[in-house]
Scaffold this motif. Structure first.
Motif, mmCIF file in Angstrom:
data_model
loop_
_atom_site.group_PDB
_atom_site.id
_atom_site.type_symbol
_atom_site.label_atom_id
_atom_site.label_comp_id
_atom_site.label_asym_id
_atom_site.label_seq_id
_atom_site.Cartn_x
_atom_site.Cartn_y
_atom_site.Cartn_z
ATOM 1 N N ARG A 83 0.832 -1.220 0.100
ATOM 2 C CA ARG A 83 -0.054 -0.060 0.026
ATOM 3 C C ARG A 83 1.032 1.274 -0.079
ATOM 4 N NH1 ARG A 83 -2.837 -3.385 -1.151
ATOM 5 N NH2 ARG A 83 -4.720 -4.133 -0.218
ATOM 6 N N SER A 111 -3.949 -0.110 -4.730
ATOM 7 C CA SER A 111 -4.615 0.631 -3.827
ATOM 8 C C SER A 111 -3.600 1.673 -3.062
ATOM 9 C CB SER A 111 -5.463 -0.105 -2.746
ATOM 10 O OG SER A 111 -6.131 -1.008 -3.475
ATOM 11 N N TRP A 113 -3.087 4.629 0.214
ATOM 12 C CA TRP A 113 -3.229 5.230 1.413
ATOM 13 C C TRP A 113 -2.996 6.667 1.457
ATOM 14 C CZ3 TRP A 113 -2.000 1.492 6.153
ATOM 15 C CH2 TRP A 113 -2.961 0.142 6.052
ATOM 16 N N LEU A 127 -10.680 13.200 1.856
ATOM 17 C CA LEU A 127 -11.198 12.021 2.990
ATOM 18 C C LEU A 127 -12.447 11.385 2.175
ATOM 19 C CD1 LEU A 127 -11.423 10.387 5.617
ATOM 20 C CD2 LEU A 127 -13.143 12.004 6.413
ATOM 21 N N GLY A 130 -12.624 9.146 -2.391
ATOM 22 C CA GLY A 130 -12.773 7.692 -2.826
ATOM 23 C C GLY A 130 -11.527 7.290 -3.340
ATOM 24 N N PHE A 132 -8.572 6.766 -1.880
ATOM 25 C CA PHE A 132 -7.537 6.119 -0.889
ATOM 26 C C PHE A 132 -8.686 4.936 -0.124
ATOM 27 C CE2 PHE A 132 -6.400 10.554 -1.227
ATOM 28 C CZ PHE A 132 -5.207 10.330 -1.535
ATOM 29 N N GLU A 133 -7.999 3.580 -0.066
ATOM 30 C CA GLU A 133 -8.392 2.661 0.589
ATOM 31 C C GLU A 133 -8.460 3.062 2.084
ATOM 32 O OE1 GLU A 133 -7.289 -1.991 -0.082
ATOM 33 O OE2 GLU A 133 -6.081 -0.996 1.581
ATOM 34 N N SER A 134 -7.324 3.731 2.638
ATOM 35 C CA SER A 134 -7.380 3.781 4.110
ATOM 36 C C SER A 134 -6.692 5.369 4.275
ATOM 37 C CB SER A 134 -6.530 2.880 4.944
ATOM 38 O OG SER A 134 -7.201 1.739 4.646
ATOM 39 N N VAL A 135 -7.349 5.789 5.291
ATOM 40 C CA VAL A 135 -6.997 7.227 5.312
ATOM 41 C C VAL A 135 -6.309 7.420 7.082
ATOM 42 C CG1 VAL A 135 -7.455 9.771 5.983
ATOM 43 C CG2 VAL A 135 -8.279 8.697 3.890
ATOM 44 N N ALA A 162 -16.165 8.580 6.085
ATOM 45 C CA ALA A 162 -15.181 7.687 5.388
ATOM 46 C C ALA A 162 -15.728 6.441 4.703
ATOM 47 C CB ALA A 162 -13.889 7.662 6.206
ATOM 48 N N THR A 167 -13.856 3.993 2.367
ATOM 49 C CA THR A 167 -12.586 4.371 2.897
ATOM 50 C C THR A 167 -12.476 3.841 4.203
ATOM 51 O OG1 THR A 167 -12.294 6.101 1.253
ATOM 52 C CG2 THR A 167 -10.860 6.281 3.329
ATOM 53 N N GLN A 168 -11.485 3.402 4.852
ATOM 54 C CA GLN A 168 -11.248 3.152 6.161
ATOM 55 C C GLN A 168 -10.468 4.282 6.835
ATOM 56 O OE1 GLN A 168 -10.028 -1.241 6.569
ATOM 57 N NE2 GLN A 168 -9.027 -0.445 5.027
#
Length: 227
Positions: A83, A111, A113, A127, A130, A132-135, A162, A167-168
């Protein structure tokens, strides 16, 4: 897992942002290729433990990656355990989300982050983008929310916002049981920080199938680990 940099001469911790700010883009690419080679050797270990590794990227580095076919292929082969993470400080203001085509290019490979949310000028636009898979939140933002009377509700609202975009939200910089409990009440997907014991590169193979909890015995919110 997050790697910690130390100065070669001083032996003291160094901020990754400082490190990449001073490193020429071509040297950043050379370092990334070295990291990808190591990750390729670690891939079976990561896959068996469901561990993903985040490697820092910068805007100039991403542009170089998109011009190097061999590097792109290496990233795609490691997409299940890799990532790339970019700091919010390195992105244009939130209103200019669509003016970052290099992120769209990177997304065709793997993906992404976002790190340091709340520290730069990105704001809620990043945020909710869309992209980013995770923030991962900035430590300062998490600490400020912790002491604010309505901080818990605000963090929970950010988490839900999120999640609606797929997004996580990860609480970054969790360093004590109070921040851990606050983050879990804030409905974040995962936590990361110094509350988990660190390990050296030589000790990676000694980690159990599930990352150990913090020394104080409080259960972690997830498998995020501080290495």
């Amino acid at each position: 897992m997050q790697s910690l940099l130390t100065g070669r001469e001083t032996g003291k911790p160094a901020l990754p942002a400082w490190f990449f700010a001073r490193l020429p883009p071509r040297e950043q690419l050379r370092l990334l290729c070295w990291q990808l080679d190591i990750l390729g050797r670690m891939a079976p270990w990561c896959a068996s433990r469901e561990v993903v590794v985040s490697l820092s990227i910068t805007r100039p580095l991403a542009m170089l990656v998109l011009a190097e076919t061999d590097v792109q292929q290496a990233i795609q082969m490691l997409a299940s355990v890799l990532r790339p993470v970019i700091s919010e400080r390195a992105l244009p203001p939130g209103r200019e989300v669509l003016r970052a085509p290099f992120l769209q290019g990177m997304l065709t490979l793997v993906s992404l982050w976002l790190d340091g949310f709340g520290a730069g000028s990105g704001g809620l636009s990043w945020l909710m983008s869309g992209l980013f898979e995770s923030v991962r939140t900035d430590l300062c933002l998490l600490s400020e929310l912790h002491v604010h009377p309505g901080g818990g509700r605000f963090l929970a609202a950010l988490s839900k916002l999120a999640a609606e975009g797929g997004t996580q939200l990860i609480a970054g910089g969790v360093s004590d049981p109070q921040l851990l409990a606050f983050s879990r009440d804030g409905l974040v997907t995962a936590c990361q920080g110094a509350i988990w014991p660190g390990v050296t590169a030589e000790q990676l193979h000694m980690l159990p199938d599930r990352c150990p909890g913090p020394v104080c015995g409080v259960l972690p919110a997830s498998g995020e680990h501080h290495a």
